[in-house]
Scaffold this motif. Structure first.
Motif, PDB file in Angstrom:
ATOM      1  N   ARG A  24      11.667  -4.355   1.424  1.00 11.12           N
ATOM      2  CA  ARG A  24      11.892  -3.652   2.688  1.00 11.12           C
ATOM      3  C   ARG A  24      12.465  -4.575   3.763  1.00 11.12           C
ATOM      4  O   ARG A  24      13.144  -4.118   4.678  1.00 11.12           O
ATOM      5  CB  ARG A  24      10.596  -3.019   3.203  1.00 11.12           C
ATOM      6  CG  ARG A  24      10.003  -1.946   2.304  1.00 11.12           C
ATOM      7  CD  ARG A  24      10.851  -0.722   2.157  1.00 11.12           C
ATOM      8  NE  ARG A  24      11.000  -0.068   3.450  1.00 11.12           N
ATOM      9  CZ  ARG A  24      11.968   0.780   3.751  1.00 11.12           C
ATOM     10  NH1 ARG A  24      12.867   1.098   2.845  1.00 11.12           N
ATOM     11  NH2 ARG A  24      12.044   1.326   4.933  1.00 11.12           N
ATOM     12  N   LEU A  86       3.204  -2.926  10.505  1.00  6.76           N
ATOM     13  CA  LEU A  86       3.351  -1.796   9.603  1.00  6.76           C
ATOM     14  C   LEU A  86       4.743  -1.811   8.996  1.00  6.76           C
ATOM     15  O   LEU A  86       5.743  -1.823   9.713  1.00  6.76           O
ATOM     16  CB  LEU A  86       3.142  -0.468  10.338  1.00  6.76           C
ATOM     17  CG  LEU A  86       3.375   0.801   9.511  1.00  6.76           C
ATOM     18  CD1 LEU A  86       2.330   0.919   8.407  1.00  6.76           C
ATOM     19  CD2 LEU A  86       3.358   2.027  10.407  1.00  6.76           C
ATOM     20  N   GLU A  88       6.686   0.619   6.282  1.00  5.46           N
ATOM     21  CA  GLU A  88       6.459   1.893   5.605  1.00  5.46           C
ATOM     22  C   GLU A  88       7.762   2.569   5.257  1.00  5.46           C
ATOM     23  O   GLU A  88       8.805   2.238   5.799  1.00  5.46           O
ATOM     24  CB  GLU A  88       5.569   2.800   6.457  1.00  5.46           C
ATOM     25  CG  GLU A  88       6.087   3.065   7.861  1.00  5.46           C
ATOM     26  CD  GLU A  88       7.051   4.228   7.957  1.00  5.46           C
ATOM     27  OE1 GLU A  88       6.965   5.172   7.157  1.00  5.46           O
ATOM     28  OE2 GLU A  88       7.920   4.189   8.837  1.00  5.46           O
ATOM     29  N   SER A  89       7.664   3.525   4.324  1.00  7.02           N
ATOM     30  CA  SER A  89       8.828   4.302   3.910  1.00  7.02           C
ATOM     31  C   SER A  89       8.358   5.622   3.314  1.00  7.02           C
ATOM     32  O   SER A  89       7.184   5.788   2.988  1.00  7.02           O
ATOM     33  CB  SER A  89       9.668   3.522   2.883  1.00  7.02           C
ATOM     34  OG  SER A  89       8.910   3.265   1.723  1.00  7.02           O
ATOM     35  N   LEU A  96       5.483   8.661   0.239  1.00  5.45           N
ATOM     36  CA  LEU A  96       4.936   7.728   1.224  1.00  5.45           C
ATOM     37  C   LEU A  96       4.449   6.437   0.585  1.00  5.45           C
ATOM     38  O   LEU A  96       3.691   6.450  -0.386  1.00  5.45           O
ATOM     39  CB  LEU A  96       3.784   8.369   1.998  1.00  5.45           C
ATOM     40  CG  LEU A  96       4.132   9.553   2.878  1.00  5.45           C
ATOM     41  CD1 LEU A  96       2.867  10.112   3.511  1.00  5.45           C
ATOM     42  CD2 LEU A  96       5.145   9.159   3.934  1.00  5.45           C
ATOM     43  N   ARG A  97       4.914   5.334   1.136  1.00  8.13           N
ATOM     44  CA  ARG A  97       4.480   4.001   0.721  1.00  8.13           C
ATOM     45  C   ARG A  97       4.387   3.159   1.982  1.00  8.13           C
ATOM     46  O   ARG A  97       5.183   3.328   2.902  1.00  8.13           O
ATOM     47  CB  ARG A  97       5.481   3.372  -0.237  1.00  8.13           C
ATOM     48  CG  ARG A  97       5.624   4.148  -1.538  1.00  8.13           C
ATOM     49  CD  ARG A  97       6.762   3.651  -2.378  1.00  8.13           C
ATOM     50  NE  ARG A  97       6.433   2.326  -2.902  1.00  8.13           N
ATOM     51  CZ  ARG A  97       7.315   1.510  -3.454  1.00  8.13           C
ATOM     52  NH1 ARG A  97       8.574   1.861  -3.533  1.00  8.13           N
ATOM     53  NH2 ARG A  97       6.945   0.352  -3.919  1.00  8.13           N
ATOM     54  N   GLY A  98       3.454   2.246   2.002  1.00 13.67           N
ATOM     55  CA  GLY A  98       3.372   1.393   3.180  1.00 13.67           C
ATOM     56  C   GLY A  98       2.322   0.318   3.050  1.00 13.67           C
ATOM     57  O   GLY A  98       1.481   0.334   2.153  1.00 13.67           O
ATOM     58  N   SER A 100      -0.098  -2.002   5.872  1.00 16.42           N
ATOM     59  CA  SER A 100      -0.562  -2.360   7.202  1.00 16.42           C
ATOM     60  C   SER A 100      -1.207  -3.737   7.098  1.00 16.42           C
ATOM     61  O   SER A 100      -2.064  -3.958   6.228  1.00 16.42           O
ATOM     62  CB  SER A 100      -1.572  -1.321   7.709  1.00 16.42           C
ATOM     63  OG  SER A 100      -2.122  -1.738   8.942  1.00 16.42           O
ATOM     64  N   SER A 157      -2.854  -0.946   1.871  1.00 12.10           N
ATOM     65  CA  SER A 157      -1.595  -0.444   1.329  1.00 12.10           C
ATOM     66  C   SER A 157      -1.796   0.936   0.724  1.00 12.10           C
ATOM     67  O   SER A 157      -2.916   1.331   0.387  1.00 12.10           O
ATOM     68  CB  SER A 157      -1.068  -1.406   0.255  1.00 12.10           C
ATOM     69  OG  SER A 157      -1.956  -1.444  -0.848  1.00 12.10           O
ATOM     70  N   TRP A 158      -0.681   1.658   0.588  1.00 10.98           N
ATOM     71  CA  TRP A 158      -0.714   2.967  -0.049  1.00 10.98           C
ATOM     72  C   TRP A 158       0.620   3.220  -0.724  1.00 10.98           C
ATOM     73  O   TRP A 158       1.664   2.789  -0.255  1.00 10.98           O
ATOM     74  CB  TRP A 158      -1.040   4.072   0.955  1.00 10.98           C
ATOM     75  CG  TRP A 158      -0.134   4.094   2.139  1.00 10.98           C
ATOM     76  CD1 TRP A 158       0.984   4.863   2.305  1.00 10.98           C
ATOM     77  CD2 TRP A 158      -0.248   3.305   3.323  1.00 10.98           C
ATOM     78  NE1 TRP A 158       1.577   4.594   3.515  1.00 10.98           N
ATOM     79  CE2 TRP A 158       0.838   3.634   4.165  1.00 10.98           C
ATOM     80  CE3 TRP A 158      -1.150   2.343   3.761  1.00 10.98           C
ATOM     81  CZ2 TRP A 158       1.031   3.053   5.402  1.00 10.98           C
ATOM     82  CZ3 TRP A 158      -0.949   1.753   4.998  1.00 10.98           C
ATOM     83  CH2 TRP A 158       0.124   2.120   5.806  1.00 10.98           C
ATOM     84  N   ASP A 159       0.557   3.889  -1.845  1.00 10.57           N
ATOM     85  CA  ASP A 159       1.758   4.232  -2.607  1.00 10.57           C
ATOM     86  C   ASP A 159       1.535   5.600  -3.236  1.00 10.57           C
ATOM     87  O   ASP A 159       0.957   5.722  -4.309  1.00 10.57           O
ATOM     88  CB  ASP A 159       2.027   3.178  -3.690  1.00 10.57           C
ATOM     89  CG  ASP A 159       3.283   3.473  -4.501  1.00 10.57           C
ATOM     90  OD1 ASP A 159       3.893   4.558  -4.298  1.00 10.57           O
ATOM     91  OD2 ASP A 159       3.641   2.631  -5.335  1.00 10.57           O
TER      92      ASP A 159
END
Length: 167
Positions: A24, A86, A88-89, A96-98, A100, A157-159
């Motif tokens: 990113r 942050l 994110e995308s 959603l992915r990001g 923090s 994180s999240w994916d």
């Protein structure tokens, strides 16, 4: 407090997290939140470069950027050297992915190091351009700037792509 299995399912492992933040960096900015003088968040975008990317390390990466020494974010960070970042995308829920990153921030004032950070940023944002081609321009800006090195103390994180379209 127990964690949700769903939360565990979308968490990125260290390898995926580092790959995502590095990827990113080439085409987006990081949102940086500092605390303003009134205690409210001051949120701004910054271009960044990744430093010390090693999924086996703790933390697995550090980020660097620069800003004008008299900017509000620099003033805020002199008073309280902490920030939340942050990256994110994603346009839809299943994309959603990001990441923090709660960070301790080092303000770099050494002119050579500030210049080095500026050159890293300039060459990262202009692929194919040699550092020597931007060094003079960056060196002219560096005396008015400070470097920012962000060291994460907590990462979330999240994916959602891992959910396979399910909610």
């Amino acid at each position: 407090m127990s964690r949700s299995p769903r939360r565990d399912a979308i968490r990125m492992d260290a390898d995926a997290l580092v790959r995502y933040v590095v990827a990113r960096a080439a085409d987006t900015s990081v949102a940086v939140a500092t605390l303003g003088p009134n205690g409210r968040p001051h949120l701004v975008p910054l271009w960044y470069v990744v430093r010390d990317a090693d999924p086996a390390a703790t933390p697995p990466l550090r980020l660097a950027s620069w800003t004008y020494a008299r900017s509000q974010k620099a003033v805020n960070l002199r008073r309280d050297p902490r920030a939340t970042l942050l990256v994110e995308s994603g346009r839809t829920y299943d994309e959603l992915r990001g990441v923090s990153l709660e960070c301790d921030v080092e303000l770099v004032t050494d002119l050579a190091e500030v210049t080095s950070i500026g050159v890293e940023l300039a060459t990262a944002r202009t692929p194919g351009v040699a550092a020597s081609a931007v060094r003079e321009l960056v060196a002219a800006q560096a005396p008015k700037r400070v470097g920012l090195v962000f060291t994460p103390t907590r990462i979330v994180s999240w994916d959602h792509t891992k959910l396979g379209g399910g909610y």
